[in-house]
Design an enzyme around this catalytic site. Structure first.
Site, short mmCIF file in Angstrom:
data_model
loop_
_atom_site.label_atom_id
_atom_site.label_comp_id
_atom_site.label_asym_id
_atom_site.label_seq_id
_atom_site.Cartn_x
_atom_site.Cartn_y
_atom_site.Cartn_z
N SER A 136 33.13 45.93 28.29
CA SER A 136 32.72 44.52 28.33
C SER A 136 31.31 44.41 29.24
O SER A 136 31.11 44.96 30.05
CB SER A 136 34.08 43.59 28.89
OG SER A 136 33.43 42.39 29.19
N TYR A 149 40.12 41.70 36.12
CA TYR A 149 39.50 42.14 34.68
C TYR A 149 37.98 42.77 34.88
O TYR A 149 37.66 43.82 34.38
CB TYR A 149 39.44 40.92 33.79
CG TYR A 149 38.70 41.32 32.52
CD1 TYR A 149 39.70 42.03 31.42
CD2 TYR A 149 37.49 40.80 32.07
CE1 TYR A 149 39.14 42.23 29.98
CE2 TYR A 149 36.92 41.25 30.79
CZ TYR A 149 37.70 41.76 29.94
OH TYR A 149 37.11 42.11 28.56
#
Length: 252
Positions: A136, A149
């Site tokens: 990501s 995350y």
């Protein structure tokens, strides 16, 4: 496209979103597809659509992931392409983040990558083989309200870069895909959390997430899939250890 014909592609998190999109693209290109995921109904549906095989497992369970990789290898032969895509997300203030949430996110987004890479690499050490990790843009920078995350995605990129160097002389390439907010069920979950916390409607929450991308819209699954297919192409043999961003300019 003939370079994928007959190749065996294994995809974790293959029942929805990026994993399902990659499965469809690879099947269209002639690859044999193995799909791993926690929800057997979802991966089975994609397997039926693509002519692939579904192997239900929770990638955070090392024994289950080991058995699923072995079953996929028995079904379609050694792996040629492996896409480690399974992941989860969450967002909340750091001081309200419980250790259980940290463990769940790190376990799915990072530790399961370690296990998956170890299971895949014995097959992948040859020219033309590919390992792609879906990370990501959160792995390239910090972000408030999402510490577990972000930490997991930084780790995913670090793992990809380390493996790229360690196995470079075998002919294998290892790369990370780094999208920003993609129009997938994970974004739907994020929008639901925002809606619950703020009182915004789901549509308003989705619009807010879209505006965080520099181009003002959500990235599409097809755009991410296109980047994955480019990395798998034999012409990409010189691309190794890269972090390919698909974010509309967000990380520029």
């Amino acid at each position: 496209m003939t370079w994928a014909t007959g190749k065996h592609a294994l995809i974790t998190g293959g029942g929805t979103g990026i994993g399902a999109g990659a499965a469809r693209a690879l099947a269209k290109a002639g690859a044999k597809v193995s799909l791993l995921g926690r929800r057997g109904d979802l991966i089975e549906a994609v397997a039926q659509e693509t002519g692939g095989r579904a192997f239900a497992c929770d990638v955070t369970d090392p024994e289950a992931q080991t058995a699923a990789f072995a079953a996929a290898r028995d079904a379609h032969g050694p792996f040629d392409f492996v896409l480690l895509n399974a992941g989860i997300g969450d967002s909340r203030p750091f001081l309200r983040t419980r250790r259980e949430a940290w463990d769940a996110i790190i376990g799915t987004n990072l530790t399961a990558l370690f296990d998956g890479a170890q299971l895949a690499l014995p097959d992948l050490q040859a020219p033309g083989k590919r390992l792609v990790i879906v990370a990501s843009v959160a792995g390239l920078k910090g972000a408030a309200m999402a510490a577990p995350y972000v930490a997991s995605k930084h780790g995913a990129i670090g793992l990809a870069k380390s493996l790229a160097l360690e196995f470079a002389r075998t002919g294998l390439t290892v790369n990370a895909i780094c999208p920003s907010f993609v129009d997938t069920p994970m974004v739907d979950d994020s929008a639901a959390r925002i809606s619950k916390a703020t009182g915004k409607s789901i549509d308003e929450a989705r619009a807010w997430l879209a505006r965080t991308n520099a181009n003002g819209r959500l990235i599409t699954v097809d755009e991410v899939t296109h980047a994955i297919m480019q990395l798998l192409d034999p012409a990409a043999s010189g691309v190794n250890g890269a972090c390919v961003t698909i974010d509309g300019g967000t990380s520029a």
